[in-house]
Write an enzyme that holds these catalytic residues in place. Structure first.
Site, mmCIF file in Angstrom:
data_model
loop_
_atom_site.group_PDB
_atom_site.id
_atom_site.type_symbol
_atom_site.label_atom_id
_atom_site.label_comp_id
_atom_site.label_asym_id
_atom_site.label_seq_id
_atom_site.Cartn_x
_atom_site.Cartn_y
_atom_site.Cartn_z
ATOM 1 N N GLY A 120 0.837 -1.206 0.000
ATOM 2 C CA GLY A 120 0.000 0.000 0.000
ATOM 3 C C GLY A 120 0.869 1.252 0.000
ATOM 4 N N ARG A 123 1.115 -5.213 -5.136
ATOM 5 C CA ARG A 123 1.212 -6.361 -4.220
ATOM 6 C C ARG A 123 1.386 -7.561 -5.135
ATOM 7 N NH1 ARG A 123 -0.541 -4.241 0.841
ATOM 8 N NH2 ARG A 123 -2.270 -2.773 0.710
ATOM 9 N N ASP A 182 4.712 -4.499 6.193
ATOM 10 C CA ASP A 182 5.021 -5.867 6.645
ATOM 11 C C ASP A 182 5.063 -6.908 5.520
ATOM 12 O OD1 ASP A 182 2.286 -5.700 6.346
ATOM 13 O OD2 ASP A 182 1.798 -6.508 8.329
ATOM 14 N N THR A 204 4.110 2.705 5.922
ATOM 15 C CA THR A 204 2.736 2.209 5.962
ATOM 16 C C THR A 204 1.932 3.132 6.861
ATOM 17 O OG1 THR A 204 1.267 0.517 6.857
ATOM 18 C CG2 THR A 204 3.488 0.488 7.702
ATOM 19 N N ASP A 211 -0.373 2.367 8.608
ATOM 20 C CA ASP A 211 -0.859 1.630 9.784
ATOM 21 C C ASP A 211 0.056 1.747 11.013
ATOM 22 O OD1 ASP A 211 -2.868 0.851 8.138
ATOM 23 O OD2 ASP A 211 -2.359 -1.277 8.077
ATOM 24 N N ASP A 233 2.364 -0.171 12.003
ATOM 25 C CA ASP A 233 2.310 -1.450 12.724
ATOM 26 C C ASP A 233 3.611 -2.247 12.658
ATOM 27 O OD1 ASP A 233 2.116 -2.000 10.041
ATOM 28 O OD2 ASP A 233 0.358 -3.290 10.187
ATOM 29 N N ARG A 281 -5.367 -2.270 9.314
ATOM 30 C CA ARG A 281 -5.779 -3.656 9.080
ATOM 31 C C ARG A 281 -5.686 -4.509 10.341
ATOM 32 N NH1 ARG A 281 -3.464 -5.623 3.769
ATOM 33 N NH2 ARG A 281 -1.664 -4.637 4.711
HETATM 34 O O1 F6P Z 1 -1.587 -1.355 5.021
HETATM 35 C C1 F6P Z 1 -2.090 -0.130 4.646
HETATM 36 C C2 F6P Z 1 -3.555 -0.254 4.293
HETATM 37 O O2 F6P Z 1 -4.027 1.018 3.876
HETATM 38 C C3 F6P Z 1 -4.450 -0.813 5.417
HETATM 39 O O3 F6P Z 1 -4.772 0.149 6.388
HETATM 40 C C4 F6P Z 1 -5.611 -1.328 4.642
HETATM 41 O O4 F6P Z 1 -6.256 -2.378 5.327
HETATM 42 C C5 F6P Z 1 -4.977 -1.859 3.384
HETATM 43 O O5 F6P Z 1 -3.747 -1.165 3.223
HETATM 44 C C6 F6P Z 1 -5.801 -1.679 2.133
HETATM 45 O O6 F6P Z 1 -5.115 -2.221 1.065
HETATM 46 P P1 F6P Z 1 -5.589 -2.109 -0.444
HETATM 47 O O7 F6P Z 1 -5.316 -0.701 -0.894
HETATM 48 O O8 F6P Z 1 -4.756 -3.100 -1.178
HETATM 49 O O9 F6P Z 1 -7.045 -2.427 -0.458
#
Ligand code: F6P
Length: 328
Positions: free
Chosen positions: A15, A78, A109, A132, A134, A136, A178
């Site tokens: 992300g 990803r 992560d 990130t 998050d 985390d 997440r």
């Molecule tokens: O890890 C960052 C994040 O924005 C999370 O907070 C969220 O759950 C996830 O990525 C969403 O990912 P995507 O953009 O692939 O839906």
């Protein structure tokens, strides 16, 4: 593995997070400052596997004017293919064919898990820069993008609060996170939320109901419940509450979603990115590998990638305590 490093590759993965561009700029310019060539790999591990036009040497001018831009000029992805032996073999071949000696991965992560497996499988130096929203990861007080995302969430929720109090409404606002409730907790305190639901805490609909009823009895003109996406769905918890209360509250749900990921990075995230980029290049020069660079109490730290990913990042009990005192 070569003894000295003369050519470094950098990619962004997973992300996107505000501050990634500032980190790319920092990595590019510090590499050039130390007389290394620097290759930008487009679209994360997908580009690493594809090679060819996905690899591009970057100059200082190529990263001009990006420090204030959200997203990532290298784009992100990803990649499922990077989890396979064939994908990793291709990525390794492309790095070797391009005479690259080390790889800097700017991501979170999932990206670091890939970096760790890859680095160990081919004895290839990899170093992570935590990015990130998050927050985390273990090994840095702040990850890139977290400060910006939280400020974006706060600005959006402030606006919702204006309309909520004009209509005596109860709003459930879902923020990203997440697995962790960092964005939720800081946002909740900053906007004066009535309640907060985070993955780190067991959640009880009865308790939530009591808090909201207490607020209504104490003449609150609106109520805001901040829900971290990792805790539960704001839509579902609002529906549960309405069912129990026979729609006693005028309830609305807002999911902030990806708006939290975009936008210009804050001053804090820009400076963090600048520092981490320089430290990453200097770390590789000193022989650091299979680590994430971070700042703890403003001091540089190199943490093994596996610890950064798997270590337990605790919720800030003191902030939770402050929140519970001030939300009455
Ligand atoms: O890890 C960052 C994040 O924005 C999370 O907070 C969220 O759950 C996830 O990525 C969403 O990912 P995507 O953009 O692939 O839906």
């Amino acid at each position: 593995m070569k003894a000295t490093i003369s050519k470094i590759a950098v990619l962004t993965s997973g992300g996107d997070a505000p501050g990634m561009n500032a980190a790319i700029r920092s990595v590019v310019r510090s590499s050039i400052f130390y007389k290394h060539k620097i290759i930008g790999v487009y679209e994360g591990y997908k580009g690493l596997i594809t090679g060819g036009e996905y690899f591009k040497e970057l100059s200082s001018r190529d990263v001009s004017g990006i420090i204030n831009k959200g997203g990532t000029i290298l784009r992100s992805a990803r990649s499922e293919e990077f989890k396979t032996k064939e994908g990793m073999d291709m990525a390794h071949k492309n790095l070797i064919d391009n005479d690259i000696d080390a790889l800097i991965v700017i991501g979170g992560d999932g990206s670091f898990t890939g970096a760790h497996v890859f680095g160990n499988k081919y004895d290839f130096p990899v170093l992570g820069i935590p990015a990130t929203i998050d927050n985390d990861l273990v090994g840095s007080d702040y990850t890139l993008g977290y400060d910006t995302a939280t400020n974006t969430a706060v600005e959006a929720i402030d606006r919702i609060k204006d309309t909520a109090s004009s209509h005596n409404r109860l709003f459930f606002i879902e923020v990203m996170g997440r697995d962790k409730g960092f964005i939720a907790l800081r946002s909740a305190i900053s906007i004066g939320a009535e309640a907060i639901l985070v993955p780190e805490r067991p959640f009880s609909i009865e308790k939530l109901e009591q808090v909201l009823e207490y607020g209504a009895a104490n003449k609150k003109t609106s109520s805001i419940v901040i829900v971290a996406e990792g805790a539960c769905s704001a839509v579902e918890v609002a529906a549960q509450l309405n069912e129990r209360n026979n729609n006693a509250f005028d309830t609305k749900v807002t999911i902030l979603g990806h708006l939290q990921r975009g936008g210009s990075p804050t001053c804090f995230d820009r400076i963090l990115a600048c520092r981490l980029g320089v430290l990453a290049v200097e770390g590789l020069m000193k022989g650091e590998k299979d680590v994430m660079v971070g700042l703890i109490n403003r001091k540089a730290r190199f943490t093994p990638l596996m610890t950064a990913i798997n270590g337990e990042r605790e919720v800030d009990e003191e902030l939770l305590r402050v929140d519970s005192i001030l939300s009455i």
